[in-house]
Design a protein around this motif. Structure first.
Motif, PDB file in Angstrom:
ATOM      1  N   MET A 139       2.426  19.608  12.641  1.00 35.13           N
ATOM      2  CA  MET A 139       3.234  18.675  13.635  1.00 35.13           C
ATOM      3  C   MET A 139       4.300  18.830  11.998  1.00 35.13           C
ATOM      4  O   MET A 139       4.402  18.947  11.062  1.00 35.13           O
ATOM      5  CB  MET A 139       2.434  17.322  13.190  1.00 35.13           C
ATOM      6  N   THR A 140       5.823  19.312  12.999  1.00 35.96           N
ATOM      7  CA  THR A 140       6.277  18.767  12.013  1.00 35.96           C
ATOM      8  C   THR A 140       7.136  17.747  11.867  1.00 35.96           C
ATOM      9  O   THR A 140       7.225  16.835  12.978  1.00 35.96           O
ATOM     10  CB  THR A 140       7.626  20.151  12.072  1.00 35.96           C
ATOM     11  N   HIS A 177      10.485  12.801   5.385  1.00 35.91           N
ATOM     12  CA  HIS A 177      10.741  13.352   6.471  1.00 35.91           C
ATOM     13  C   HIS A 177       8.908  13.864   5.997  1.00 35.91           C
ATOM     14  O   HIS A 177       8.898  14.818   4.996  1.00 35.91           O
ATOM     15  CB  HIS A 177      10.932  13.384   7.568  1.00 35.91           C
ATOM     16  N   TYR A 178       7.823  14.645   6.564  1.00 37.81           N
ATOM     17  CA  TYR A 178       7.074  15.705   6.249  1.00 37.81           C
ATOM     18  C   TYR A 178       6.813  16.672   6.862  1.00 37.81           C
ATOM     19  O   TYR A 178       6.255  15.591   7.898  1.00 37.81           O
ATOM     20  CB  TYR A 178       6.069  15.204   5.270  1.00 37.81           C
ATOM     21  N   ASP A 179       5.696  17.091   6.901  1.00 36.71           N
ATOM     22  CA  ASP A 179       5.104  18.050   7.842  1.00 36.71           C
ATOM     23  C   ASP A 179       4.110  17.722   7.617  1.00 36.71           C
ATOM     24  O   ASP A 179       3.167  17.419   6.479  1.00 36.71           O
ATOM     25  CB  ASP A 179       5.510  19.699   7.726  1.00 36.71           C
ATOM     26  N   VAL A 192       4.442   5.261  12.304  1.00 35.44           N
ATOM     27  CA  VAL A 192       5.030   5.649  10.637  1.00 35.44           C
ATOM     28  C   VAL A 192       4.403   4.573   9.892  1.00 35.44           C
ATOM     29  O   VAL A 192       4.330   4.658   8.761  1.00 35.44           O
ATOM     30  CB  VAL A 192       6.660   5.549  10.744  1.00 35.44           C
ATOM     31  N   TYR A 193       3.308   3.681  10.272  1.00 37.64           N
ATOM     32  CA  TYR A 193       2.645   2.845   9.626  1.00 37.64           C
ATOM     33  C   TYR A 193       0.971   3.464   9.963  1.00 37.64           C
ATOM     34  O   TYR A 193      -0.115   2.993   9.840  1.00 37.64           O
ATOM     35  CB  TYR A 193       2.714   1.560   9.754  1.00 37.64           C
ATOM     36  N   ARG A 194       0.706   4.591  10.316  1.00 38.95           N
ATOM     37  CA  ARG A 194      -0.720   5.150  10.270  1.00 38.95           C
ATOM     38  C   ARG A 194      -1.206   4.840  11.644  1.00 38.95           C
ATOM     39  O   ARG A 194      -2.450   5.114  11.159  1.00 38.95           O
ATOM     40  CB  ARG A 194      -1.640   5.243   9.115  1.00 38.95           C
ATOM     41  N   HIS A 195      -0.908   4.177  12.466  1.00 39.72           N
ATOM     42  CA  HIS A 195      -1.614   3.000  13.853  1.00 39.72           C
ATOM     43  C   HIS A 195      -1.830   4.863  14.817  1.00 39.72           C
ATOM     44  O   HIS A 195      -0.964   4.954  15.297  1.00 39.72           O
ATOM     45  CB  HIS A 195      -1.371   1.805  14.071  1.00 39.72           C
TER      46      HIS A 195
END
Length: 280
Positions: free
Chosen positions: A49-50, A59-61, A84-87
């Protein structure tokens, strides 16, 4: 603190640091395992994932493990696809995701195999499982069948994953790692597993989320029992949690049948039939 909780919280900072250093990070290969040889475990898939958005605007990979269960479908951990909230989220993939299928060294295209875009994810209700739809089918790799039998205490399973070898300062591997574990506990939607071979500390590690746990036999094809969800810092001799496949087999088959039917209808210029189960 469990490995998954660390990845959902402070572990994001470590992910960003690894990205700055030029190394892709991941969401939870196999610690104290062995290196897979060319031609082995063709069903094992590396997800890359990128450009994943972070709460701070950066942003991160990342990466996960998965398994091919139909020519156009993978199965992995639900938390591998999130907002973005890890849901966990369903629908079009929330960030560019590539599946490497059919080779044991993801960085060596000369081994053959495929690099295919993942275009959509479907979350399983109530379990840490997601189905991932490929942009195009992979027809020269045998998909992994779903185990129709219930798991039993003491069953020996194989894990094949692409994650780190150690939990402290983890670095994802590009070469597939594998080992054996034993079922140490059974719950309605999960199983607990502990290391068996080559060491009693053989265990999933960061960057292994979604890795398949497979039942092997001398006479039959391998079958998928569960997928990696989370556990303690690795390597370790304790329980690792995996999401059971058998209890969701009907749901998995219905999603694949519905989506493949829709795709076939679109190619033929026909409308979808009413009543087909479609889950975003």
């Amino acid at each position: 603190m469990t490995r998954r909780r660390a990845l959902r919280g402070a572990g994001l900072a470590a992910a960003a640091a690894l990205l700055v250093a030029g190394t892709a990070t991941s969401a939870s290969a196999v610690a104290d395992g062995i290196t897979a040889q060319p031609g082995q475990y063709g069903y094992a898939v590396r997800l890359t994932m990128t450009n994943i958005p972070n709460l701070d605007g950066g942003h991160y990979d990342s990466a996960c493990s998965a398994a091919l269960i139909a020519p156009s479908w993978l199965i992995t951990a639900g938390h591998c696809f999130h907002d973005v909230y890890r849901h966990p989220v369903s629908g079009p993939v929330p960030y560019p995701t590539t599946a490497t299928i059919g080779r044991v060294d993801a960085s060596d295209p000369s081994q053959g195999g495929h690099d295919v875009a993942v275009v959509a994810a479907v979350q399983s209700p109530g379990r840490d499982i997601a189905l991932a739809h490929l942009a195009e089918p992979v027809d020269d790799v045998t998909p992994l069948a779903l185990d129709p039998a219930a798991p039993h205490l003491g069953d020996i399973l194989r894990i094949a994953g692409w994650g780190a070898l150690r939990g402290n300062h983890p670095v994802p591997q590009t070469h597939l790692q594998t080992g054996q574990v034993q079922i140490s506990g059974i719950a309605p939607t999960t199983v607990a597993v502990r290391g068996r071979a080559p060491r009693w500390t053989t265990s999933a590690c960061p960057y292994d989320s979604g890795a398949p746990y497979v039942r092997e036999s001398a006479t039959g094809e391998p079958v998928l029992v569960a997928v990696e969800s989370g556990g303690p810092t690795c390597p370790h001799p304790f329980d690792e949690t995996a999401s059971r496949i058998g209890v969701g087999g009907a749901w998995i088959r219905s999603i694949i049948a519905a989506r493949d039917h829709s795709a076939a209808s679109a190619e033929l210029g026909q409308p979808d039939q009413p009543g087909q189960p479609v889950q975003p």
